[in-house]
Scaffold this active site. Sequence first.
Site, short mmCIF file in Angstrom:
data_model
loop_
_atom_site.label_atom_id
_atom_site.label_comp_id
_atom_site.label_asym_id
_atom_site.label_seq_id
_atom_site.Cartn_x
_atom_site.Cartn_y
_atom_site.Cartn_z
N LYS A 18 0.82 -1.22 0.00
CA LYS A 18 0.00 0.00 0.00
C LYS A 18 0.85 1.26 0.00
O LYS A 18 0.64 2.16 -0.80
CB LYS A 18 -0.89 0.07 1.26
CG LYS A 18 -1.87 -1.04 1.46
CD LYS A 18 -2.75 -0.78 2.67
CE LYS A 18 -2.03 -0.71 4.00
NZ LYS A 18 -1.39 -1.95 4.46
N ARG A 95 -9.02 1.32 9.27
CA ARG A 95 -8.59 -0.05 9.54
C ARG A 95 -9.57 -0.80 10.43
O ARG A 95 -9.30 -1.93 10.80
CB ARG A 95 -7.23 -0.03 10.22
CG ARG A 95 -6.10 -0.10 9.21
CD ARG A 95 -4.78 -0.08 9.95
NE ARG A 95 -3.74 -0.56 9.08
CZ ARG A 95 -2.51 -0.09 9.07
NH1 ARG A 95 -2.14 0.82 9.90
NH2 ARG A 95 -1.62 -0.56 8.24
N ARG A 134 12.05 -5.95 4.75
CA ARG A 134 11.93 -4.49 4.49
C ARG A 134 12.96 -3.71 5.29
O ARG A 134 13.19 -3.97 6.45
CB ARG A 134 10.52 -4.02 4.88
CG ARG A 134 10.34 -2.52 4.76
CD ARG A 134 8.91 -2.10 4.68
NE ARG A 134 8.16 -2.36 5.90
CZ ARG A 134 6.85 -2.16 5.99
NH1 ARG A 134 6.17 -1.73 4.95
NH2 ARG A 134 6.22 -2.40 7.11
N ARG A 169 12.15 -1.54 10.80
CA ARG A 169 11.11 -1.07 11.73
C ARG A 169 10.92 -2.08 12.85
O ARG A 169 10.93 -3.28 12.59
CB ARG A 169 9.79 -0.91 10.96
CG ARG A 169 9.57 0.48 10.44
CD ARG A 169 8.39 0.57 9.51
NE ARG A 169 7.14 0.02 10.02
CZ ARG A 169 5.98 0.09 9.36
NH1 ARG A 169 5.92 0.70 8.20
NH2 ARG A 169 4.90 -0.43 9.87
N ARG A 180 0.42 -8.07 13.92
CA ARG A 180 -0.18 -7.16 12.93
C ARG A 180 -1.09 -7.93 11.98
O ARG A 180 -2.16 -7.45 11.61
CB ARG A 180 0.92 -6.44 12.13
CG ARG A 180 1.57 -5.33 12.94
CD ARG A 180 2.91 -4.97 12.37
NE ARG A 180 2.83 -4.20 11.16
CZ ARG A 180 3.83 -4.07 10.29
NH1 ARG A 180 4.98 -4.70 10.51
NH2 ARG A 180 3.69 -3.33 9.23
P1 AMP Z 1 1.66 0.97 8.88
O1 AMP Z 1 2.82 1.90 8.68
O2 AMP Z 1 0.50 1.32 8.02
O3 AMP Z 1 2.07 -0.47 8.80
O4 AMP Z 1 1.16 1.21 10.38
C1 AMP Z 1 2.01 0.99 11.47
C2 AMP Z 1 1.21 0.93 12.76
O5 AMP Z 1 0.57 2.18 13.00
C3 AMP Z 1 0.07 -0.08 12.80
O6 AMP Z 1 0.51 -1.40 13.08
C4 AMP Z 1 -0.77 0.48 13.94
O7 AMP Z 1 -0.19 0.25 15.19
C5 AMP Z 1 -0.69 1.98 13.65
N1 AMP Z 1 -1.77 2.42 12.74
C6 AMP Z 1 -1.62 2.94 11.50
N2 AMP Z 1 -2.81 3.23 10.96
C7 AMP Z 1 -3.74 2.87 11.88
C8 AMP Z 1 -5.16 2.90 11.92
N3 AMP Z 1 -5.88 3.37 10.89
N4 AMP Z 1 -5.78 2.43 13.03
C9 AMP Z 1 -5.08 1.97 14.09
N5 AMP Z 1 -3.75 1.90 14.12
C10 AMP Z 1 -3.06 2.35 13.03
#
Ligand code: AMP
Length: 232
Positions: A18, A95, A134, A169, A180
């Site tokens: 994404k 989400r 990654r 990360r 996750r």
């Molecule tokens: P990402 O970079 O999209 O993988 O997001 C990293 C982390 O940020 C996720 O595992 C959640 O802990 C938090 N996060 C990002 N977007 C959301 C969301 N819409 N709702 C809840 N937690 C989020």
Amino acid sequence: MEEKIINVIFFGAPGAGKGTQAKKLSNKLTLPHIDTGNLIRKAISNGTELGQKAKQFVESGKLVPDDLIIDLIKERLNTLLESKLNGFILDGFPRTVPQADALHRMLGDLALKLTAVLNITAPKSLLIERLSSRRLCSNKNCGAIYNLISHKPKVENKCDICNTELYQRKDDSEEATKERLLEYQNKTAPLEKYYRDLNLICDIDGTKNENEVYNEIEQVLRILNAIAPIQK
Ligand code: AMP
């Protein structure tokens, strides 16, 4: 010519691609890319109130509570509207069903509509492989993304663009990745039906390489008449 407004959501499991695709589309169409994961990571590294509340959730691979995320998005969308842009790209939001409901209300209040929900799909084995390999550039102004299998840096552990060290990360660790994917399955995957019922889902095959996936996204947006056809 009338300006087209494009409001898209990038949807899919962690590791589906994404972020990479949203960044690419945002550069190409000069649309703002609202990446909640990135916004939260910035808040954590700046030690803001949101960052302090979110840190534990993010690092353990859990979703951050809905109210925190919804407030963050409200603020972003309102700022965007003031700057009169031609749309937005949401990456990583919504989400959960309550987040999608909140977004629906926000867009209604702003008289905005979604163009499409781009559902990038890939099997679990590929998601795990991508997340564990990654690496990111640690220069905050660069943030380039690499993959030790499919998109290696030219010099080991150094960014091709700015030569800064790469890092992994915390939530790409094996344990956090498991969490996750579970969170995705339990709380996010139900949104696919939510948006399918609204006739907004466009499926994109996320197993292909970066450029092929991007071309498929453009093709879908062309079919929806959201971007101009290819000039012959
Ligand atoms: P990402 O970079 O999209 O993988 O997001 C990293 C982390 O940020 C996720 O595992 C959640 O802990 C938090 N996060 C990002 N977007 C959301 C969301 N819409 N709702 C809840 N937690 C989020």
